[in-house]
Design an enzyme around this catalytic site. Structure first.
Site, PDB file in Angstrom:
ATOM      1  N   GLU A 169      -0.232   0.423  -5.780  1.00 30.89           N
ATOM      2  CA  GLU A 169      -0.256   1.925  -5.808  1.00 30.89           C
ATOM      3  C   GLU A 169      -0.364   2.187  -7.325  1.00 30.89           C
ATOM      4  O   GLU A 169       0.423   3.022  -8.043  1.00 30.89           O
ATOM      5  CB  GLU A 169       1.082   2.483  -5.392  1.00 30.89           C
ATOM      6  CG  GLU A 169       1.631   2.168  -3.959  1.00 30.89           C
ATOM      7  CD  GLU A 169       2.693   2.831  -3.492  1.00 30.89           C
ATOM      8  OE1 GLU A 169       3.391   3.573  -4.228  1.00 30.89           O
ATOM      9  OE2 GLU A 169       2.663   2.851  -2.112  1.00 30.89           O
ATOM     10  N   GLU A 352       2.580  -1.332   3.277  1.00 36.31           N
ATOM     11  CA  GLU A 352       3.922  -0.563   3.322  1.00 36.31           C
ATOM     12  C   GLU A 352       3.850   0.306   4.410  1.00 36.31           C
ATOM     13  O   GLU A 352       2.774   1.322   4.281  1.00 36.31           O
ATOM     14  CB  GLU A 352       4.241   0.132   1.767  1.00 36.31           C
ATOM     15  CG  GLU A 352       4.827  -0.904   0.933  1.00 36.31           C
ATOM     16  CD  GLU A 352       5.027  -0.246  -0.493  1.00 36.31           C
ATOM     17  OE1 GLU A 352       5.405   0.805  -0.530  1.00 36.31           O
ATOM     18  OE2 GLU A 352       4.860  -1.046  -1.405  1.00 36.31           O
TER      19      GLU A 352
HETATM   20  C1  FCB Z   1       6.049   3.344  -2.378  1.00 38.99           C
HETATM   21  C2  FCB Z   1       6.564   1.901  -3.226  1.00 38.99           C
HETATM   22  C3  FCB Z   1       7.760   1.398  -2.859  1.00 38.99           C
HETATM   23  C4  FCB Z   1       8.834   2.268  -2.364  1.00 38.99           C
HETATM   24  C5  FCB Z   1       8.327   3.148  -1.241  1.00 38.99           C
HETATM   25  C6  FCB Z   1       9.276   3.973  -0.467  1.00 38.99           C
HETATM   26  O1  FCB Z   1       5.310   4.281  -2.944  1.00 38.99           O
HETATM   27  O2  FCB Z   1       5.417   1.080  -3.450  1.00 38.99           O
HETATM   28  O3  FCB Z   1       8.267   0.735  -4.109  1.00 38.99           O
HETATM   29  O4  FCB Z   1       9.458   2.753  -3.137  1.00 38.99           O
HETATM   30  O5  FCB Z   1       7.255   3.872  -1.884  1.00 38.99           O
END
Ligand code: FCB
Length: 443
Positions: A169, A352
């Site tokens: 990210e 994620e």
């Molecule tokens: C993302 C991050 C991760 C976590 C989630 C909830 O942006 O990559 O580390 O904090 O959000």
């Protein structure tokens, strides 16, 4: 409670990879065995972290890693996504720190024994503080330090890694860290944000070259987060403002990688906030990648604003998770199909996805039915995108366990495993059981 996918979904075949994800600073602790990083410093800033906490102990994973890996194995996952703490493996003089390297090698070897693929992220936001003291991501030298780190660590890990992501990210590192200042290192300014973004992308490109050379058999790529932008109304002004927001927050990071160019928007930004782009930078940034990691949590709605061009509009009638993010699974399908239409994408992994819930441990159980629903709906959304022709190979739940949620500290719980921070006891939540059942039934 069960998670169910359409009967003929390819996500029910053993070829589809399921995993759980974590990040070094959020779980590791053992801060004295590594260099201080920008998050250690940021945590000391009054008001920066909602509960004034820090990552000094976190989930004590450096001490409890062996048991944590048994827990991961008990979920029947195919893969584990973890990140490497740069300052645990590289000393200030640039040499390898053998103690830190050995920690990860033991962990990677155990994953191999379990036949769990290691998805390694090299940078999940924990920049060593001494590098920040020299300007951090505002300094053009930092991408080269990152590439050197990538070189040394990928040689040290040998063939233990199935997949490398250079960065996690870069939007968050650049925008939250250097443009609005709500993440470490807490710097604010549009010029700084755009400069950090450019240097992060450059770091990605440089490291990609190194990884393809040192680790040709792993899938090497990057993890980007997307918060799709929806217009509040059909008015031309709102639609244009929404496109601006999307280009600024989302396309800014993917377009240089896929197309070797920034969005057109760059040219309309005031000259003094544009990053300093050298000849050849975009060629480096647009190295071919073996996979794209997509992180998705929510969407945002925008309308036009005369001063700030775009502004967020709250959607009060929708359901939100405990961190205040709208639950919008359809956004994930639409994101994936729209990226697929805009770019010539490599295979995608959802690296994620997950939800913060106000979990309570009662009589040894955490009945997080809301999170089960969230996974149910978002996994279905991934399945729909696959049906529409997007090449998605895997899905990682964020997160394996509750952990340090950045500026929210320990107040927000994202795990499918509950962590009691007093005793460091782990308890599988109902969502963890449902995820395990889905994966196990497939095999
Ligand atoms: C993302 C991050 C991760 C976590 C989630 C909830 O942006 O990559 O580390 O904090 O959000």
């Amino acid at each position: 409670m069960k998670i169910q996918l359409p009967k003929d979904s390819v996500m029910l075949s053993p070829q589809f990879t399921y995993g759980v994800a974590t990040a070094s600073f959020q779980i590791e602790g053992s801060a004295t065995n590594r260099l201080p990083n920008i998050w250690d410093n940021f945590c000391k800033k009054p008001g920066a972290i909602a509960d004034q906490s820090d990552g000094l102990t976190a989930c004590d994973h450096v001490n409890l890693w062996d048991k944590d890996l048994d827990l991961i194995n008990s979920l029947n996952v195919d893969a584990y996504r973890l990140s490497i703490s740069w300052g645990r493996v590289i000393n200030q003089d640039g040499s390898l720190n053998s103690e830190g390297v050995n920690f990860y090698i033991k962990l990677l070897d155990k994953l191999k024994q379990f036949n769990i693929k290691a998805f390694v992220t090299l940078y999940h936001w924990d920049l060593p503080q001494h590098i920040e003291d020299n300007g951090g991501w505002l300094n053009r030298a930092t991408p080269y330090l990152f590439s050197d780190y990538a070189d040394k660590i990928s040689q040290a890990f040998g063939d233990r890694v199935a997949s490398y992501a250079t960065l996690n990210e870069p939007f968050c590192s650049a925008y939250l860290g250097y443009e609005v200042g709500i993440h470490a290192p807490g710097i604010s300014g549009a010029k700084q944000g755009r400069t950090a973004a450019h240097h992060l992308l450059l770091a990605h490109g440089l490291a990609m070259k190194v990884l393809q050379k040192n680790s040709p058999n792993s899938d090497n790529g990057i993890v980007l987060n997307f918060t799709p932008c929806y217009s509040h109304s059909g008015s031309a002004d709102d639609v244009a403002a929404t496109k601006h927001a999307d280009d600024y927050m989302n396309q800014w990071y993917i377009k240089p990688i896929m197309d070797g160019a920034y969005p057109e928007l760059l040219k309309s930004l005031p000259e003094d906030v544009r990053p300093d782009i050298h000849d050849g930078d975009l060629d480096i940034i647009s190295q071919p990648i073996d996979f794209l990691g997509v992180n998705y949590y929510t969407r945002l709605i925008y309308q036009a604003n005369a001063q700030t061009i775009f502004e967020e509009v709250a959607n009060d009638t929708a359901l939100h998770t405990d961190i205040g993010w709208e639950i919008y699974p359809q956004g994930l399908t639409e994101l994936l199909t729209s990226l697929n239409a805009l770019y010539k994408l490599p295979p995608i992994y959802i690296t994620e996805n997950g939800a913060a819930m106000a979990d309570k441990l009662i009589d040894g159980e955490v009945k997080d039915f809301g999170r089960v629903d969230y996974y149910q709906e978002h996994l279905k959304a991934v399945s729909f995108a696959i049906e529409q022709g997007v090449d998605i190979r895997g899905y990682f739940a964020w997160s394996l366990m509750d952990n340090f949620e950045w500026a929210e500290g320990y107040l927000k719980r994202f795990g499918i495993v509950y962590v009691d921070y007093e005793t460091q006891q782990r308890t599988l939540k109902t969502s963890g059981m449902a995820y395990k059942t889905l994966i196990s039934n497939r095999k």
